[in-house]
Scaffold this active site. Sequence first.
Site, PDB file in Angstrom:
ATOM      1  N   THR A  38       0.504-115.438   2.766  1.00  0.00           N
ATOM      2  CA  THR A  38       1.185-115.112   4.021  1.00  0.00           C
ATOM      3  C   THR A  38       1.672-113.671   4.035  1.00  0.00           C
ATOM      4  O   THR A  38       2.012-113.112   2.976  1.00  0.00           O
ATOM      5  CB  THR A  38       2.408-116.039   4.203  1.00  0.00           C
ATOM      6  OG1 THR A  38       3.198-115.565   5.288  1.00  0.00           O
ATOM      7  CG2 THR A  38       3.297-116.071   2.980  1.00  0.00           C
ATOM      8  N   TYR A  80       9.969-119.836   0.729  1.00  0.00           N
ATOM      9  CA  TYR A  80       8.557-120.067   1.077  1.00  0.00           C
ATOM     10  C   TYR A  80       7.707-118.872   0.653  1.00  0.00           C
ATOM     11  O   TYR A  80       6.672-119.030  -0.014  1.00  0.00           O
ATOM     12  CB  TYR A  80       8.444-120.311   2.592  1.00  0.00           C
ATOM     13  CG  TYR A  80       7.048-120.178   3.125  1.00  0.00           C
ATOM     14  CD1 TYR A  80       6.094-121.167   2.875  1.00  0.00           C
ATOM     15  CD2 TYR A  80       6.662-119.060   3.862  1.00  0.00           C
ATOM     16  CE1 TYR A  80       4.806-121.033   3.351  1.00  0.00           C
ATOM     17  CE2 TYR A  80       5.376-118.918   4.339  1.00  0.00           C
ATOM     18  CZ  TYR A  80       4.452-119.919   4.084  1.00  0.00           C
ATOM     19  OH  TYR A  80       3.178-119.778   4.550  1.00  0.00           O
TER      20      TYR A  80
HETATM   21  N1  UFG Z   1      10.550-117.873  17.847  1.00  0.00           N
HETATM   22  C1  UFG Z   1      11.435-118.029  18.888  1.00  0.00           C
HETATM   23  N2  UFG Z   1      11.710-119.303  19.275  1.00  0.00           N
HETATM   24  C2  UFG Z   1      11.163-120.407  18.692  1.00  0.00           C
HETATM   25  C3  UFG Z   1      10.261-120.215  17.623  1.00  0.00           C
HETATM   26  C4  UFG Z   1       9.988-118.923  17.218  1.00  0.00           C
HETATM   27  O1  UFG Z   1      11.951-117.064  19.445  1.00  0.00           O
HETATM   28  O2  UFG Z   1      11.474-121.536  19.089  1.00  0.00           O
HETATM   29  C5  UFG Z   1      10.237-116.503  17.399  1.00  0.00           C
HETATM   30  C6  UFG Z   1      10.609-116.255  15.955  1.00  0.00           C
HETATM   31  O3  UFG Z   1      11.934-115.818  15.862  1.00  0.00           O
HETATM   32  C7  UFG Z   1       9.584-115.195  15.566  1.00  0.00           C
HETATM   33  C8  UFG Z   1       8.380-115.495  16.444  1.00  0.00           C
HETATM   34  O4  UFG Z   1       8.846-116.329  17.478  1.00  0.00           O
HETATM   35  O5  UFG Z   1      10.081-113.951  15.911  1.00  0.00           O
HETATM   36  C9  UFG Z   1       7.292-116.223  15.693  1.00  0.00           C
HETATM   37  O6  UFG Z   1       7.873-117.338  15.042  1.00  0.00           O
HETATM   38  P1  UFG Z   1       7.009-118.482  14.341  1.00  0.00           P
HETATM   39  O7  UFG Z   1       7.970-119.484  13.796  1.00  0.00           O
HETATM   40  O8  UFG Z   1       5.947-118.947  15.265  1.00  0.00           O
HETATM   41  O9  UFG Z   1       6.278-117.711  13.177  1.00  0.00           O
HETATM   42  P2  UFG Z   1       6.921-116.864  11.998  1.00  0.00           P
HETATM   43  O10 UFG Z   1       6.559-115.446  12.282  1.00  0.00           O
HETATM   44  O11 UFG Z   1       8.332-117.141  11.736  1.00  0.00           O
HETATM   45  O12 UFG Z   1       6.193-117.531  10.774  1.00  0.00           O
HETATM   46  C10 UFG Z   1       4.814-117.456  10.601  1.00  0.00           C
HETATM   47  C11 UFG Z   1       4.295-118.645   9.810  1.00  0.00           C
HETATM   48  C12 UFG Z   1       4.852-118.662   8.428  1.00  0.00           C
HETATM   49  C13 UFG Z   1       4.642-117.351   7.800  1.00  0.00           C
HETATM   50  C14 UFG Z   1       5.238-116.289   8.649  1.00  0.00           C
HETATM   51  C15 UFG Z   1       5.071-114.930   8.107  1.00  0.00           C
HETATM   52  O13 UFG Z   1       4.657-119.809  10.469  1.00  0.00           O
HETATM   53  O14 UFG Z   1       4.196-119.662   7.687  1.00  0.00           O
HETATM   54  O15 UFG Z   1       4.590-116.294   9.906  1.00  0.00           O
HETATM   55  O16 UFG Z   1       6.033-114.104   8.721  1.00  0.00           O
HETATM   56  F1  UFG Z   1       5.224-117.294   6.588  1.00  0.00           F
END
Ligand code: UFG
Length: 323
Positions: free
Chosen positions: A118, A142
Amino acid sequence: MSGKVLVTGGAGFIGSHVCKRLAAAGVAPIAFDSLEKGHAGMVRWGPLVRGDIGDRSSLIKVITEYNIDAIVHLAGYIEVGRSMREPALFHDNNVARTAVLIETAESLGVENFVFSSTCAVFGTPVTARIGETHPFAPMSVYADTKLAVERLLAAPERRLKSVVLRYFNAAGADPDGEIGEMHDPETHLMPLAIDAALGFAPPLTIFGDDYPTPDGTCVRDYVHVEDLAEAHLRALAWLDGGGANAAFNLGSGTGHSVRELIDATSRVSGLPVPHSMGPRREGDPSSLVADPTLAAKILGWTPKHDLDAQLEHALRWRRSMPR
Ligand code: UFG
């Protein structure tokens, strides 16, 4: 390329797309999945063997029975928030059990291994786009577990050859509508935005708008799951062709903010996306955008599907998804 490839986590979101892509290229995928998170219905392009990557005897059985040539390892826990609450569980599942998988594979003479990592291993970026030489600074348990496995694979005594694929934000769904994202609980932005638009989930909460980004919301690099699947095939071919150990950052090189994603969801679906503003979520870096130059140069990989295509395919899948 030909042969038989064990796909751990083959009943999951990315794993099922990898199996489909391998089968289309004439490589036989054997999905190995505990079904704790995966779905048997997503395994359609080869056998499903139910088992745990930490169970040496199940691994010996599947690897010898199917005469496995290479392993694509995607099984693991993925929820960042839960990893902070249950760190020991994440280390056991993602690192200790992967060590069993690696050592068993090596002892049975498996030569090639592709590992699902990741972009979170880099933490808060110190450059606008993140290349492979960016320093590591994981901010969650993670991400720690993914980096620990990268290091296991890079150990000097290792006989297994490996490619590490660091995904940015996996999104979209199978363009044919056969498989897609089905997490429980769903925590990812794109499916939550789509479900809010379709009325399948409550209004979306935006996690903070005070980040140092153009509109204040977090920026991410969304990459279509079919493009990610293609990268696994190319990584296997690279190793099969004698390529050395390597790591690649897989993204499009273009970032989209949470607000942009909400607007795009609305435009592509023709529906409003009900949403409200909430506080920041712990551990969210403000911007994560890949520099995918190396994957293009070495693997000849460039993503084919833009954000709108990801949304179109994910929308079709969410509308038809078994509930
Ligand atoms: N977000 C919101 N509201 C929500 C969900 C997410 O505003 O209900 C935002 C988060 O704060 C983030 C963006 O949308 O800024 C993307 O969030 P995700 O949860 O979809 O994805 P992440 O970037 O947190 O995580 C993903 C993968 C992980 C990995 C990570 C690496 O799910 O497995 O990218 O940064 F580790």
